[in-house]
Scaffold this active site. Sequence first.
Site, PDB file in Angstrom:
ATOM      1  N   GLY A   6      -0.485  -4.423   7.189  1.00  0.00           N
ATOM      2  CA  GLY A   6      -1.329  -3.560   6.035  1.00  0.00           C
ATOM      3  C   GLY A   6      -2.273  -4.644   5.705  1.00  0.00           C
ATOM      4  O   GLY A   6      -1.583  -5.291   5.150  1.00  0.00           O
ATOM      5  N   GLY A   8      -4.323  -3.422   2.687  1.00  0.00           N
ATOM      6  CA  GLY A   8      -4.904  -3.126   1.552  1.00  0.00           C
ATOM      7  C   GLY A   8      -5.539  -3.920   0.717  1.00  0.00           C
ATOM      8  O   GLY A   8      -5.474  -5.639   0.849  1.00  0.00           O
ATOM      9  N   GLY A   9      -5.401  -3.872  -0.611  1.00  0.00           N
ATOM     10  CA  GLY A   9      -4.889  -4.676  -1.866  1.00  0.00           C
ATOM     11  C   GLY A   9      -4.130  -5.535  -1.631  1.00  0.00           C
ATOM     12  O   GLY A   9      -4.597  -6.962  -2.184  1.00  0.00           O
ATOM     13  N   SER A  38      -9.708  -0.053   3.943  1.00  0.00           N
ATOM     14  CA  SER A  38      -8.555   0.711   3.152  1.00  0.00           C
ATOM     15  C   SER A  38      -7.932   1.488   2.124  1.00  0.00           C
ATOM     16  O   SER A  38      -9.521   0.941   1.915  1.00  0.00           O
ATOM     17  CB  SER A  38      -7.540  -1.249   3.041  1.00  0.00           C
ATOM     18  OG  SER A  38      -7.298  -1.415   4.429  1.00  0.00           O
ATOM     19  N   HIS A  39      -7.275   1.653   1.756  1.00  0.00           N
ATOM     20  CA  HIS A  39      -7.699   2.739   1.088  1.00  0.00           C
ATOM     21  C   HIS A  39      -7.818   2.707  -0.481  1.00  0.00           C
ATOM     22  O   HIS A  39      -7.781   3.561  -1.367  1.00  0.00           O
ATOM     23  CB  HIS A  39      -6.695   4.341   1.188  1.00  0.00           C
ATOM     24  CG  HIS A  39      -7.025   5.778   0.122  1.00  0.00           C
ATOM     25  ND1 HIS A  39      -7.635   6.167   0.956  1.00  0.00           N
ATOM     26  CD2 HIS A  39      -6.993   5.769  -0.779  1.00  0.00           C
ATOM     27  CE1 HIS A  39      -8.493   7.270  -0.012  1.00  0.00           C
ATOM     28  NE2 HIS A  39      -7.115   6.796  -0.705  1.00  0.00           N
ATOM     29  N   PHE A 111      -7.948   5.435 -20.821  1.00  0.00           N
ATOM     30  CA  PHE A 111      -6.803   6.343 -19.857  1.00  0.00           C
ATOM     31  C   PHE A 111      -5.648   6.595 -19.839  1.00  0.00           C
ATOM     32  O   PHE A 111      -4.773   6.067 -21.132  1.00  0.00           O
ATOM     33  CB  PHE A 111      -6.336   5.138 -18.756  1.00  0.00           C
ATOM     34  CG  PHE A 111      -7.101   5.336 -17.195  1.00  0.00           C
ATOM     35  CD1 PHE A 111      -8.632   4.995 -16.896  1.00  0.00           C
ATOM     36  CD2 PHE A 111      -6.353   5.881 -16.051  1.00  0.00           C
ATOM     37  CE1 PHE A 111      -9.228   5.072 -16.012  1.00  0.00           C
ATOM     38  CE2 PHE A 111      -6.967   5.834 -15.049  1.00  0.00           C
ATOM     39  CZ  PHE A 111      -8.539   5.813 -14.636  1.00  0.00           C
ATOM     40  N   GLN A 225       2.979  11.520  -6.831  1.00  0.00           N
ATOM     41  CA  GLN A 225       2.421  11.598  -8.439  1.00  0.00           C
ATOM     42  C   GLN A 225       0.758  13.170  -7.500  1.00  0.00           C
ATOM     43  O   GLN A 225       0.258  12.856  -6.588  1.00  0.00           O
ATOM     44  CB  GLN A 225       1.493  10.626  -8.705  1.00  0.00           C
ATOM     45  CG  GLN A 225       0.503  10.658  -9.864  1.00  0.00           C
ATOM     46  CD  GLN A 225       0.281   9.903 -10.355  1.00  0.00           C
ATOM     47  OE1 GLN A 225      -0.471   8.566  -9.581  1.00  0.00           O
ATOM     48  NE2 GLN A 225       0.782   9.523 -11.514  1.00  0.00           N
ATOM     49  N   HIS A 227      -2.005  14.205  -9.057  1.00  0.00           N
ATOM     50  CA  HIS A 227      -3.605  13.929  -9.555  1.00  0.00           C
ATOM     51  C   HIS A 227      -4.665  14.796 -10.194  1.00  0.00           C
ATOM     52  O   HIS A 227      -4.262  16.128  -9.218  1.00  0.00           O
ATOM     53  CB  HIS A 227      -4.535  12.687  -8.832  1.00  0.00           C
ATOM     54  CG  HIS A 227      -5.391  12.246 -10.533  1.00  0.00           C
ATOM     55  ND1 HIS A 227      -6.564  13.116 -10.780  1.00  0.00           N
ATOM     56  CD2 HIS A 227      -5.728  11.055 -10.437  1.00  0.00           C
ATOM     57  CE1 HIS A 227      -7.190  12.114 -11.184  1.00  0.00           C
ATOM     58  NE2 HIS A 227      -7.032  10.801 -11.292  1.00  0.00           N
ATOM     59  N   LEU A 237     -11.198  13.209  -4.863  1.00  0.00           N
ATOM     60  CA  LEU A 237     -10.665  12.694  -6.829  1.00  0.00           C
ATOM     61  C   LEU A 237     -11.805  12.383  -7.991  1.00  0.00           C
ATOM     62  O   LEU A 237     -12.730  12.346  -7.025  1.00  0.00           O
ATOM     63  CB  LEU A 237     -10.097  11.347  -6.366  1.00  0.00           C
ATOM     64  CG  LEU A 237      -9.879  10.959  -7.510  1.00  0.00           C
ATOM     65  CD1 LEU A 237      -8.448  11.431  -8.575  1.00  0.00           C
ATOM     66  CD2 LEU A 237      -9.038   9.206  -7.500  1.00  0.00           C
ATOM     67  N   GLU A 240      -9.279   9.700 -13.335  1.00  0.00           N
ATOM     68  CA  GLU A 240      -8.896  10.253 -14.621  1.00  0.00           C
ATOM     69  C   GLU A 240      -9.983   9.219 -15.886  1.00  0.00           C
ATOM     70  O   GLU A 240     -10.359  10.037 -17.105  1.00  0.00           O
ATOM     71  CB  GLU A 240      -7.553   9.757 -15.123  1.00  0.00           C
ATOM     72  CG  GLU A 240      -7.028   9.566 -16.326  1.00  0.00           C
ATOM     73  CD  GLU A 240      -5.860   9.828 -16.199  1.00  0.00           C
ATOM     74  OE1 GLU A 240      -4.830  10.184 -15.077  1.00  0.00           O
ATOM     75  OE2 GLU A 240      -4.951   7.981 -16.766  1.00  0.00           O
ATOM     76  N   ARG A 282      -0.264  11.542 -15.869  1.00  0.00           N
ATOM     77  CA  ARG A 282      -0.824  12.903 -15.176  1.00  0.00           C
ATOM     78  C   ARG A 282       0.586  14.085 -14.724  1.00  0.00           C
ATOM     79  O   ARG A 282       0.059  15.272 -14.433  1.00  0.00           O
ATOM     80  CB  ARG A 282      -1.079  12.147 -13.516  1.00  0.00           C
ATOM     81  CG  ARG A 282      -2.022  11.801 -13.713  1.00  0.00           C
ATOM     82  CD  ARG A 282      -2.358  10.171 -12.677  1.00  0.00           C
ATOM     83  NE  ARG A 282      -3.856   9.636 -13.347  1.00  0.00           N
ATOM     84  CZ  ARG A 282      -4.017   8.764 -12.003  1.00  0.00           C
ATOM     85  NH1 ARG A 282      -3.541   7.720 -11.080  1.00  0.00           N
ATOM     86  NH2 ARG A 282      -5.118   7.871 -12.285  1.00  0.00           N
ATOM     87  N   HIS A 350      -1.794  12.968  -4.802  1.00  0.00           N
ATOM     88  CA  HIS A 350      -2.540  11.696  -5.110  1.00  0.00           C
ATOM     89  C   HIS A 350      -2.015  10.124  -4.600  1.00  0.00           C
ATOM     90  O   HIS A 350      -2.276   9.819  -4.347  1.00  0.00           O
ATOM     91  CB  HIS A 350      -2.462  11.530  -6.551  1.00  0.00           C
ATOM     92  CG  HIS A 350      -3.448  10.641  -6.625  1.00  0.00           C
ATOM     93  ND1 HIS A 350      -5.014  10.334  -6.199  1.00  0.00           N
ATOM     94  CD2 HIS A 350      -3.295   9.635  -8.209  1.00  0.00           C
ATOM     95  CE1 HIS A 350      -5.845   9.106  -6.585  1.00  0.00           C
ATOM     96  NE2 HIS A 350      -5.154   8.492  -8.001  1.00  0.00           N
ATOM     97  N   ARG A 385       3.355   7.298 -12.298  1.00  0.00           N
ATOM     98  CA  ARG A 385       2.344   6.274 -12.457  1.00  0.00           C
ATOM     99  C   ARG A 385       1.915   6.542 -13.738  1.00  0.00           C
ATOM    100  O   ARG A 385       0.888   7.540 -13.895  1.00  0.00           O
ATOM    101  CB  ARG A 385       2.155   5.934 -11.469  1.00  0.00           C
ATOM    102  CG  ARG A 385       1.297   4.499 -11.079  1.00  0.00           C
ATOM    103  CD  ARG A 385       0.977   3.933  -9.977  1.00  0.00           C
ATOM    104  NE  ARG A 385      -0.370   4.812  -9.557  1.00  0.00           N
ATOM    105  CZ  ARG A 385      -1.630   5.189  -9.254  1.00  0.00           C
ATOM    106  NH1 ARG A 385      -1.707   4.116 -10.344  1.00  0.00           N
ATOM    107  NH2 ARG A 385      -2.314   6.182  -9.269  1.00  0.00           N
ATOM    108  N   GLY A 387      -2.139   6.351 -14.652  1.00  0.00           N
ATOM    109  CA  GLY A 387      -3.055   5.735 -14.089  1.00  0.00           C
ATOM    110  C   GLY A 387      -3.722   4.579 -14.761  1.00  0.00           C
ATOM    111  O   GLY A 387      -3.970   3.862 -15.930  1.00  0.00           O
ATOM    112  N   SER A 388      -4.665   3.581 -13.802  1.00  0.00           N
ATOM    113  CA  SER A 388      -4.241   2.408 -13.438  1.00  0.00           C
ATOM    114  C   SER A 388      -3.619   0.742 -13.778  1.00  0.00           C
ATOM    115  O   SER A 388      -4.058  -0.063 -13.351  1.00  0.00           O
ATOM    116  CB  SER A 388      -5.812   1.858 -14.890  1.00  0.00           C
ATOM    117  OG  SER A 388      -5.102   2.356 -16.329  1.00  0.00           O
TER     118      SER A 388
END
Lengths: 580, 247
Positions: A6, A8-9, A38-39, A111, A225, A227, A237, A240, A282, A350, A385, A387-388
Site C-alpha cells: 500500500g 498512500g500517505g 492513492s486515495h 473544523f 463514517q 461524511h 466530497l 467540511e 460528522r 467516507h 473520527r 475531520g482532519s
Amino acid sequence: MLRLSGRGGAGLRAAIALAESSPGLRIALISKVYPMRSHTCAAEGGAAGVIKSDDSLEHHFNDTVGGGDWLCDQDAVDYLVQQAPRELIQLEHWGCPWSREPNGSVAVRPFGGMKKQRTWFAADKSGFHILHTLFQTSLQFPSIQRFDEYYATDLLVDDGRCQGLTAIEMRSGQMRHFHARAVIVAGGGAGRMFPFTTNGAIKTGDGMALAYRAGVPLKDMEFVQYHPTGLPSTGTLLTEACRGEGGVLLNKNGRRFLQDYGMGPETPLGKPVFKTMELGPRDRVSQAFWHEQKKGNTVPTQWGEAMLLDMRHLGEKTINERLPLVRDVSISYMGVDPVTDAVPVRPVVHYMMGGIHTDIRAATPLAGLFAAGECACVSINGANRLGSNSLTELLVFGRRAAMSAVGYLECGRGAGNDGALGALADAAQARIRALIQRSGGKESVAGLRKEMMQTMEQHAGIYRTGEGLAEACGKLADLRRRYAAIELHDRTNVYNTDLLQALELGSMLDCAEAVAVSALARKESRGAHQRLDFPERDDKNFLRHSLAAFNPSAPPRVDYRDVVITKSQPGVRDYSGGHQ
Amino acid sequence: MSERQVELEVLRYNPETDSEPRFQRYSVSCREEWVVLDALNHVKETVDPTLSYRWSCHMAVCGSCGMMINGEPKLACKSFLRDHPGVIRVEPLAHFPIERDLVTVIDDFMAKLARVKPYLIPKQAKSVEEGEYLQTPAELKRYKQYTLCINCMLCYAACPEYGLIPKFIGPAAISMAHRYNQDSRDGGRAARQEEIAAGEGVWDCSFTGACSEVCPEHVDPASALQQVKIKSTVDWYKEHLMPWLKK
C-alpha cells in the site's frame, strides 16, 4: 529487507522514515497503483495539529476523545496530538505548499468538533499536496524501490511471524514472491463496500483483508463514517472546510436545522462558532439529516433526497481562494455554482474508523506485521473520527510503524525457512490460478458486488436495527459462499482488471461481513454506530473495542478488548454551544 | 431523468491475443449527466468485463484516467457525454506505448519526473524543532499553480515535441522542476538545471502551448518552460560573456 504494502500517505511516510533512519535497509514499496493515484490525494480539508498560542495539546486530546464517543485509546490519542505539530512542520520542510498567514506563518482553519483553529490546509487540496510532497520527497532515497501496480494477494506467515508477501505484477500477470523480515500494511479503507461513497475505486479493503486472513483481528469495524456533505449525483466530497469557512446547512424550508438536534442555538451567518451548529461532529450532522428526511424536510433531487449547503455569503473571492476544488466539482458534477446557489448535498460513506488491530506502536499481534493509515485501527478515532485527524494519523503512525519495524528488525529473529515460505507462495499462486481457470461458475463479479453494496446500504447505514443487521449477516455469508462460484471472462495475463476486480470483491466481502457481524453484536448506540433498537450508549457493556477474527468458511467470531482510559472518563458529548 | 444511447468506439489491444490494435464498438444506454468514465464502467459491468483501463477518484485529482477522447487528451472522469453528441472514440493517451486496451506504459514519465529532482533542496537546512520556514502568501503564489499538477500526462499526449523527440523531458517534469526552483525555501536550482537545460531539456520545446491548453488543472506548463528557457539563457550569458561574475 522490509516490505510495505500500500502506498498512500501512510506507506510513503513510513518508507521515508525507514530510509532516513536506516540507510542500509532495502525497502520495497508494493502497491496496486502508482503512488500519486492513492486515495490520500482526495482528502480536501486539512490536517490537525496544535500550532497557535491559544490552543493546547490538551484541547486537541479532549476534542478527539469526546468526538470519538470515548472509544479512543487515550494513550494513542496522547501520542497523536504530541507528534502532530512535529509531523506537519516536517511536511512543511519537505515543501508542502501549506496556505499561509500574511506574516508567512502557516495558516489554520476551524473544523468540525474542534475547539480551536488547528487544521493546517493547502487550499482544499490538502491530501493531494501531502501525497505529492511525500511521493516526491521519497524519490531522493535510492533505498526505496517501488513496485508500482503490484496487487498483494497473501502475507507469508511461517514460524509465527510475517516474512513477506505474494503479489501479482499487473503488467505481466506474473506472481512475485517478496521475502522480508518485516511488513507494514498501509492499504487504505474499504468504502467501496457501499454504493454511495466518496472513496475512489481502489478503496476495496485489500490491506485489511490481507491482515485479517493472516489471523490478525479487525477492530471496531462497525464504525463507518458518513461524511454529511457529498454531492448527490456522484458522491463527490465537499469538504467540511466549506462549513469551517462559514457555509451553513439548510433544510427545504431554509431552516438551519442542526439547532433542532442538540447542536444549537443558531450562530450568526458567516461567523462559525467552534463545536456547534455546522461545526458539530460528522456523526451527529449525518444523523440529523436522517431525521430531517424522516420528517419530510429534505429537498428532492433526481438523485434522491438532499439538504442544502449554502456558501453564497462567503463571496466569490473567499470561495476561489479557500475552496477552489469545491467550486469546480459542484459546477462540473452538479451544475451548481456555490457562489450563486446553495449546493444540494447528502451524507455519504467516507471513512472506516475500524481496521487492522494494532497497538500504540502500530504493531499487530502477528510478529513482523505492522499497519498504519485508514486500514489500521490504533485507535485514535474511536466511534467517530473528527475531520482532519486522519491525515495527521497517517503521518504520525506511518512514521511510528517504521520506527517499530526497525526496532523489530534490530531484535533480529533468524533467517526464515525458505522451503516453507516457498510452499506458502506456491499455495497462493495456485489459488489465483484456480480462480482464473475456473469454468462453469454461475456468478459474476459485477452481480455479487451489486448485491453486497445494496445489502450494506440497506442495513449497515447511518441507523441500524438488529433485524436488518441479522439479515445483512445472512446475506453476506451467502455472498461469500457464492463468491467461490464466480467465473472470470478474462483469462489473459496482461493488466487483467477482471481478475483484479474479482480479488477486490473478495477483500470487500470479508470486510463487509466483519462490519455487519460486529455491528449486530454491539447492542448500543455510540458515535457512528446507531441502533434504533438500542438507542443509548452502554458503557457498562460496550466501552470496549470489538475484535472480529477471520474464519474462512464461517462468519467471524467477535471478541472484546478494554478501551485504554488514562485521564478522560466517559462523559456527555455536548455540541450545544453552551460550553463555549 | 433523461437517458441516451451512446455509441463508444474503443481501442482494444491485448498483446497476448492481438497482433495489432483494433476498434470495438459498444452501444450502451447512459444517463445524460454521465462522464465518459461512467459509460466505460457501464460497459465493463454490463457488456464486456475484459475491457481494461485505469481509474480511481472520479473527481479529477488522482490523474489515472487520462485518455484520448475524440482525438483529444482528456480525463475520462471530466469528459461529459453531453459535450460529445455523436460517436465517442476512446483511445489510450497518445505518445505512450500501449500496455493493454486503454492502459499505457508510463515508465518514461516516471523516470523523467524523478530525474528533475522534484523535491525541496533547502536553501538553509533547519531542524523540525526550529519550526516552519516563513513564506508569505505572495511567495507561495509564485510557485503554487505548478504544484497543482496531478501527473495525468495529458500534456505529454498533446506535446508535438514529445511525439517527435521521445527523449524530451516534457512539460509536466519541467514544470515540477520550475515549481521547486520558484519556491522561496529552495536552493536546488543548480542541481536541477543540469537536467532541464541539457539537450533533451527545455530547448526542445517549440512553444506551441498545447500542454497548457489541455491541462485539466489549469497549470501552465508552457509558461514554466518559457521562464526556464529565459533563465537558462541568462545563465549561459553569465558564464560565457561575463566570466568576471564568477570571480
